[in-house]
Design a protein around this motif. Structure first.
Motif, short mmCIF file in Angstrom:
data_model
loop_
_atom_site.label_atom_id
_atom_site.label_comp_id
_atom_site.label_asym_id
_atom_site.label_seq_id
_atom_site.Cartn_x
_atom_site.Cartn_y
_atom_site.Cartn_z
N ARG A 52 19.89 -4.65 12.27
CA ARG A 52 19.31 -3.31 12.43
C ARG A 52 18.24 -3.08 11.37
NH1 ARG A 52 24.91 -2.24 12.73
NH2 ARG A 52 24.95 -1.08 10.79
N CYS A 53 17.25 -2.33 11.76
CA CYS A 53 16.06 -2.23 10.93
C CYS A 53 15.67 -0.79 10.60
CB CYS A 53 14.90 -2.82 11.73
SG CYS A 53 14.22 -4.23 10.94
N ASP A 54 15.25 -0.57 9.33
CA ASP A 54 14.55 0.66 8.95
C ASP A 54 13.11 0.26 8.64
OD1 ASP A 54 17.08 1.75 9.04
OD2 ASP A 54 17.35 1.71 6.86
N VAL A 55 12.17 0.99 9.23
CA VAL A 55 10.76 0.64 9.05
C VAL A 55 10.06 1.71 8.22
CG1 VAL A 55 8.60 0.14 10.24
CG2 VAL A 55 10.76 -0.50 11.31
N ASN A 56 9.45 1.30 7.10
CA ASN A 56 8.63 2.21 6.29
C ASN A 56 7.18 1.97 6.65
OD1 ASN A 56 10.28 3.69 4.15
ND2 ASN A 56 11.14 1.62 4.14
N ILE A 57 6.51 3.05 6.98
CA ILE A 57 5.16 2.87 7.51
C ILE A 57 4.20 3.89 6.93
CG2 ILE A 57 5.92 4.15 9.57
CD1 ILE A 57 3.94 2.58 11.18
N SER A 58 3.00 3.42 6.60
CA SER A 58 1.94 4.35 6.19
C SER A 58 0.61 3.77 6.66
CB SER A 58 1.94 4.54 4.68
OG SER A 58 1.60 3.34 4.03
N VAL A 59 -0.39 4.62 6.66
CA VAL A 59 -1.71 4.21 7.14
C VAL A 59 -2.73 4.59 6.08
CG1 VAL A 59 -3.50 4.81 8.84
CG2 VAL A 59 -1.16 4.36 9.61
N ARG A 60 -3.68 3.68 5.82
CA ARG A 60 -4.74 4.02 4.86
C ARG A 60 -6.08 3.54 5.41
NH1 ARG A 60 -2.84 -0.25 0.19
NH2 ARG A 60 -3.17 -2.15 1.41
N GLU A 61 -7.13 4.08 4.83
CA GLU A 61 -8.46 3.63 5.21
C GLU A 61 -8.61 2.18 4.83
OE1 GLU A 61 -12.09 5.68 3.95
OE2 GLU A 61 -10.94 7.53 4.26
N GLU A 62 -9.21 1.42 5.71
CA GLU A 62 -9.38 0.01 5.41
C GLU A 62 -10.20 -0.15 4.14
OE1 GLU A 62 -9.08 -3.00 8.89
OE2 GLU A 62 -11.20 -2.69 8.43
N GLY A 63 -9.79 -1.05 3.28
CA GLY A 63 -10.55 -1.29 2.07
C GLY A 63 -10.07 -0.49 0.87
N GLY B 236 -1.04 5.48 1.86
CA GLY B 236 -1.00 6.78 2.51
C GLY B 236 0.40 7.38 2.44
N VAL B 237 0.59 8.54 3.11
CA VAL B 237 1.91 9.17 3.14
C VAL B 237 2.85 8.28 3.96
CG1 VAL B 237 3.23 11.16 3.96
CG2 VAL B 237 0.97 11.48 2.92
N ARG B 238 4.04 8.04 3.41
CA ARG B 238 4.95 7.08 4.03
C ARG B 238 6.05 7.81 4.81
NH1 ARG B 238 9.70 5.16 1.53
NH2 ARG B 238 9.01 6.13 -0.39
N THR B 239 6.31 7.33 6.03
CA THR B 239 7.49 7.82 6.75
C THR B 239 8.41 6.64 7.02
OG1 THR B 239 6.34 7.58 8.86
CG2 THR B 239 6.31 9.75 7.85
N GLU B 240 9.69 6.95 7.22
CA GLU B 240 10.66 5.90 7.45
C GLU B 240 11.32 6.12 8.80
OE1 GLU B 240 13.86 5.76 4.62
OE2 GLU B 240 14.54 3.80 5.33
N ILE B 241 11.29 5.11 9.65
CA ILE B 241 11.98 5.22 10.94
C ILE B 241 13.28 4.45 10.82
CG2 ILE B 241 11.73 5.06 13.45
CD1 ILE B 241 8.72 4.44 12.89
N LYS B 242 14.38 5.15 11.06
CA LYS B 242 15.71 4.63 10.75
C LYS B 242 16.37 3.90 11.91
CE LYS B 242 17.42 5.98 6.62
NZ LYS B 242 17.74 4.93 5.66
N ASN B 243 17.12 2.88 11.56
CA ASN B 243 18.17 2.35 12.42
C ASN B 243 17.76 1.95 13.83
OD1 ASN B 243 20.76 1.48 12.62
ND2 ASN B 243 21.59 3.49 13.17
#
Lengths: 473, 396
Positions: free
Chosen positions: A189-200, A205-212
């Protein structure tokens, strides 16, 4: 504007042990009914104390070695406090300060190229139970409580969902092929931490976590949805991104907030005084290294060199018990290519007819190598070997005893075989005549007469060879 | 007050605190939250005694989770307004109803009960007696120990219950220990801790001095020793004890066994109402303190610091025990307590624990012999028992 995805993963993998992590309950991988594999310890009754299952330490360290981690020689457990009915003690025993493995590295290859994924740490912990909701009530099932898990935490090194899925696939086949985990449905089972930033840019960026999440497909979809949500927010100001925990809905394909940082629980971690620190000394570590199963890539090369086909290699790597059987049979002196055919063609065929899978193959390495060697030396014919395999697989027979009790092994000596062949030749003058005049099929009549006389004993190939040489005279 | 929560066998010679599990006998640790809880197994110590032919007479009342002074706040037992506090198990031993009793020393309540009843209680070295089957609160410092009227009886029971138990991960590996009561201690050196003696009332002081005279008469050297860290030691142990208790009693949530509130509409209410009804004021206070010292913002200043203090104190005491065979302190400040309001309990216990906390904090053995407490280095039980026996008056 061009954006870059930044992803880190926490992956929970159920370890393949006979008993739970802190008690001796077994059978939890295939319970018959709810609360079937439960004792006073894993159901949180007062007076019970956790006792460390050494095998869990070994499997966790082995997983770490495969992911190129350093093994911490001093490792400790902590208690994580939260209330939930599936958590009988209201705390989970896990590792916070001194995890068993740190600083690993996995190479992940996708169409975009190869990337190094750094492993921050691997820690051991216990699983929680399960709630079953029905009507007006909820029921608690503690079968899964205290089942050993490892949690593999990466650095935020992934840049695409493809890399994530490739990495997970690599973990899965690695752990499954080496028996560290069964990796069955829900066991990873996986929790994914994800954020997005401008390339370079460097800053995250602000991080969200998608659980389980349990399926690769859901993880892939969730990442794509969440990345788009972040990019829309950054590009068009559709919403303000906040650091929060989210869940993914498989039906709608969307993520939604579970709780944000302000309302996040304080787990009040502290070192578990009931579990003494584990010290992995040189001797123990050497033993773990020595017993470490060969990882997937190495194994594939090894099989390839032995002349095993690609298809067979794929089958072996996806079923650890078959690979183990093959390795053991080879260690007992059998040829790898032959042995692979016995396992993946003969045994697998019988299993299929019986409605069983390759992992259900119950023959011992000693039993199989006996059969292979007997056939090779001509003391047992293939038909007899097959008959024996059926008895082993369907009725749990012992191969050696079965062969002996059913008179399958050849006890006749060569002179007796010769006598039988001579007799068959003289009894079938017409067939001999036909054969000598070029009708090769006529040979079968004489050969069949020999085999009938021998009642299936003897090695057909050598009988055939003897017959042929006699007919040339 | 009553003594027994349940009588198991009238002919038995051992009484067992209600914090210790006896198979199929209700074990509630004096708490409403565990009302009716019948364990499926006995504590290892009980099991070992039964195997050696000792019969358990019954379960004795304890204060809820042994958090109080001597057992005054049990859900199942009450002291009369003017009754002196004594402790059930200690009283049964004193009266001769049983020869021995088992108790769990978590925050000194068993040692105080022994002092106030005029009997002995040995809290053994941490890890020598299995904690399997005791209703655990403060796992890092609690130990199962023995009440008896004399050192020989304690030795008799200890020889049976001590030794490695695989079911307890904190159990030390030695499979047996010896408990001598007749060591030749002529020339041994014992220190009386000045700062703790100063905290005791005159009658406790004079009892201690009388005991030291009897030691001196037998050739033991008795010196005053000044140690200024006992208040810090006490605070450190109270932090750890509250935190661990808070964590260990969190499993009593009304879901699986014990008391469940009749008044709930959802799982949160089930938790809150069951626990609000099930715990007494002292337990709730302990839970709140424990929860606080473990919280993210306080952990480093409280819990983590307490762990560091534990290590430093252990080192200091090990050094001290190179010069002294044992230390003498009071067990509590007074030799009589009357019933009081539970709202004052947390502070009262805190004040009295200054004498007892060190043995729980660093795992050393402590022998309460009436109002005298003997402390020694790890595994020095024989010295403590022999010193105690030297003060026993024969024929009494």
């Amino acid at each position: 504007m061009a954006y870059e995805l930044v992803i880190g993963l926490e992956t929970h993998v159920e370890l393949n042990t006979e008993s739970k992590i802190f008690c001796s309950c077994g059978g939890h991988s295939s319970p018959k009914e709810p609360n079937d594999c439960v004792c006073p310890a894993c159901s949180g009754m007062p007076g019970m104390l956790p006792v460390m299952n050494k095998r869990v330490v070994e499997l966790a360290a082995t997983a770490g070695l495969m992911l190129n981690c350093e093994i911490n020689r001093y490792t400790t457990f902590d208690k994580k406090n939260y209330y939930y009915p599936d958590l009988p003690c209201a705390y989970q025993i896990t590792q916070l300060n001194h995890p068993i493995c740190v600083n690993g590295l996995v190479k992940v290859k996708t169409a975009q190229g190869e990337r190094d994924i750094r492993i921050k740490q691997i820690h051991m912990e216990e699983d929680a139970g399960k709630l079953v909701h029905g009507g007006n009530s909820s029921f608690v099932d503690f079968n899964r409580t205290s089942v050993p898990l490892i949690e593999i935490v990466t650095q935020p090194d992934f840049r695409s969902p493809e890399e994530v899925v490739t990495y997970l696939g690599k973990l899965k086949s690695m752990f499954k092929s080496t028996g560290i985990s069964e990796c069955e449905e829900g066991a990873m089972r996986c929790d994914v931490n994800i954020s997005v930033r401008e390339e370079g840019t460097e800053e995250f960026g602000v991080r969200t976590e998608i659980k389980n999440m349990a399926s690769f497909e859901a993880i892939d979809r969730a990442i794509r949805y969440e990345a788009q949500r972040h990019m829309d927010a950054l590009e068009f100001g559709t919403e303000e991104l906040v650091q929060e925990t989210r869940r993914f809905d498989d039906v709608t394909g969307k993520t939604s907030a579970m709780r944000n940082k302000e309302t996040e629980a304080d787990y009040r971690y502290f070192p578990d005084p009931n579990l003494m620190p584990i010290v992995i000394d040189d001797e123990w570590l050497e033993e773990i290294k020595k017993n470490k199963p060969v990882a997937l890539d190495e194994k594939a090369e090894q099989y390839m060199a032995a002349g095993i086909s690609d298809k067979e290699i794929a089958q072996l790597l996806s079923e650890h018990s078959a690979a183990k059987l093959l390795d053991d049979v080879v260690a007992l002196g059998c040829n790898a290519k032959d042995a692979a055919a016995w396992i993946l063609t003969d045994c697998a065929g019988i299993l299929r007819k019986a409605g069983l899978k390759l992992k259900d193959l119950s023959i011992t390495a000693e039993g199989l190598s006996y059969l292979i060697k007997m056939v090779q030396s001509g003391k047992l014919n293939r038909g007899g070997a097959k008959k024996t395999l059926i008895a082993v697989i369907e009725d749990g027979a012992d191969p050696i005893r079965y062969c002996e009790e059913n008179g399958l092994t050849v006890k006749v000596d060569d002179s007796m075989i010769e006598a039988v062949i001579d007799k068959a030749i003289s009894a079938n003058p017409q067939a001999v005549q036909d054969y000598k005049s070029g009708k090769e099929k006529a040979l079968m009549a004489i050969f069949g007469a020999c085999m009938k006389e021998l009642k299936g004993k003897g090695d057909p190939q050598s009988i055939r060879a003897t017959l042929l040489s006699k007919l040339k005279d | 007050m009553k003594y027994y929560a349940e009588i198991i066998n009238e002919k038995g010679t051992v009484a067992v605190d209600d914090t210790i599990l006896v198979k199929d006998t209700v074990s509630s640790a004096g708490s409403h939250i565990l009302e009716g809880y019948k364990p499926l197994f006995s504590a290892e110590a009980v099991e070992r005694l039964q195997q050696k032919g000792f019969d358990i007479k019954g379960k004795t009342h304890v204060g809820e989770f042994s958090l109080d002074l001597v057992g005054e706040f049990s859900y199942y037992n009450e002291y009369d307004e003017n009754e002196s506090l004594k402790g059930a198990a200690a009283q049964l031993v004193k009266s001769g109803d049983v020869k021995y009793a088992l108790g769990v020393d978590m925050n000194g309540s068993t040692r105080r009960a022994a002092a106030l009843s005029g009997v002995n209680f040995l809290k053994p070295t941490y890890g020598t007696v299995s904690r399997y089957g005791i209703i655990s609160c403060a796992a890092s410092g609690e130990q199962l120990g023995v009440y008896a009227n004399d050192a020989d009886s304690i030795s008799e029971i200890m020889s049976v219950i001590a030794g490695n138990d695989k079911k307890d991960g904190t159990s030390l590996l030695d499979t047996s220990y010896t408990y001598d009561t007749d060591l030749d201690l002529k020339g041994a050196k014992v220190g009386i801790v000045k700062e703790l003696l100063d905290k005791a009332c005159d009658s406790v002081k004079s009892e201690i001095l009388a005991y030291t005279l009897s030691l001196k008469a037998k050739g033991v050297i008795v010196e005053e020793v000044s140690l200024d860290f006992f208040d810090t030691v006490n605070t450190a142990w109270q932090i750890l004890m509250c935190a661990e208790t808070c964590n260990n009693v969190s499993r009593y949530d009304g879901v699986k066994y014990g008391h469940r509130s009749e008044n709930y509409r959802n799982i949160d209410e089930l938790y809150v109402n069951s626990r609000s009804e099930g715990f007494n004021f002292l337990t709730k206070t302990t839970i709140l303190y424990g929860s606080d010292v473990l919280s993210k913002t306080r952990y480093a200043d409280c819990y983590d610091k307490a762990l560091r203090i534990r290590r430093v104190v252990a080192e200091k005491m090990a050094e001290l025990f190179e010069s002294y065979d044992a230390l003498i302190t009071p067990v509590c400040s007074k030799n009589e307590y009357k019933a009081y309001d539970i709202k004052d309990a947390f502070t009262k216990v805190y004040e009295e624990s200054v004498f007892t906390a060190i043995a729980n904090l660093i795992g050393i053995p402590a022998l309460a012999s009436s109002n005298v407490q003997l402390l020694g280095k790890h595994f020095s039980e024989s010295t403590l028992l022999s010193l105690s026996k030297m003060g026993e008056r024969k024929g009494e």
